[in-house]
Design a protein around this motif. Sequence first.
Motif, PDB file in Angstrom:
ATOM      1  N   VAL A   3       1.372  -4.755  -0.886  1.00 46.47           N
ATOM      2  CA  VAL A   3       1.957  -3.758   0.001  1.00 46.47           C
ATOM      3  C   VAL A   3       3.186  -4.334   0.684  1.00 46.47           C
ATOM      4  N   ASP A 111       0.247   5.054  -0.211  1.00 45.79           N
ATOM      5  CA  ASP A 111      -1.060   4.958  -0.872  1.00 45.79           C
ATOM      6  C   ASP A 111      -1.206   6.173  -1.786  1.00 45.79           C
ATOM      7  N   CYS A 118       0.375   3.744   4.211  1.00 47.52           N
ATOM      8  CA  CYS A 118      -0.552   2.752   4.768  1.00 47.52           C
ATOM      9  C   CYS A 118      -0.201   2.587   6.252  1.00 47.52           C
ATOM     10  N   SER A 120       1.369   0.580   8.311  1.00 44.66           N
ATOM     11  CA  SER A 120       2.313  -0.524   8.191  1.00 44.66           C
ATOM     12  C   SER A 120       3.412  -0.409   9.223  1.00 44.66           C
ATOM     13  N   HIS A 135       0.864  -5.192   7.873  1.00 44.04           N
ATOM     14  CA  HIS A 135       0.167  -4.114   7.193  1.00 44.04           C
ATOM     15  C   HIS A 135      -1.305  -4.192   7.570  1.00 44.04           C
ATOM     16  N   VAL A 138      -6.381   0.803   7.052  1.00 46.35           N
ATOM     17  CA  VAL A 138      -6.270   2.159   7.602  1.00 46.35           C
ATOM     18  C   VAL A 138      -7.141   2.330   8.849  1.00 46.35           C
TER      19      VAL A 138
END
Length: 157
Positions: A3, A111, A118, A120, A135, A138
């Motif tokens: 990510v 996602d 996400c 982030s 990050h 969730v």
Amino acid sequence: MSVGLVVGESAPDFTLRDQFGADVALSSFRGRKSVLLLFYPFAFSGVCTGELHQVRERLAEFVTFDTEVLALSCDPMFSLRAYADSDGLNFPLLSDFWPHGEVARAYEVFDEQSGCPCRSSYVVDREGRLTWAVHNAVSVGRDLDEHLVQLRAAAEA
């Protein structure tokens, strides 16, 4: 799944509509302000609401002459307006609704399974470079104290 973009790269520019329908371009802050980008999954969801309430409560710490905060989700603009109105969120909530998730994809935080970003965060300095990223899962809220440290560091650089 890997990510996020690499710190030190140029931040991908974008223009998105805020909860009032006004265009907000990341490049409009270049040369003037460091920017904290908060990608969050869904308006009205529990963790997101808690986080954004904390940002609202501490907004004076986040938004100064040298810094700005932008929160991004893939919710439609009208949903973001209802969310902002119902929760008293008085900072830009940007809609990455259409093309769906285009900005989240550019930042490598979309996602595909859930159809949302996400959880982030990125700090973009005045020159438009990514200086920090984190990050979170969730279900895990952000450490806003650390976000403030990183945002201030970018503004002072």
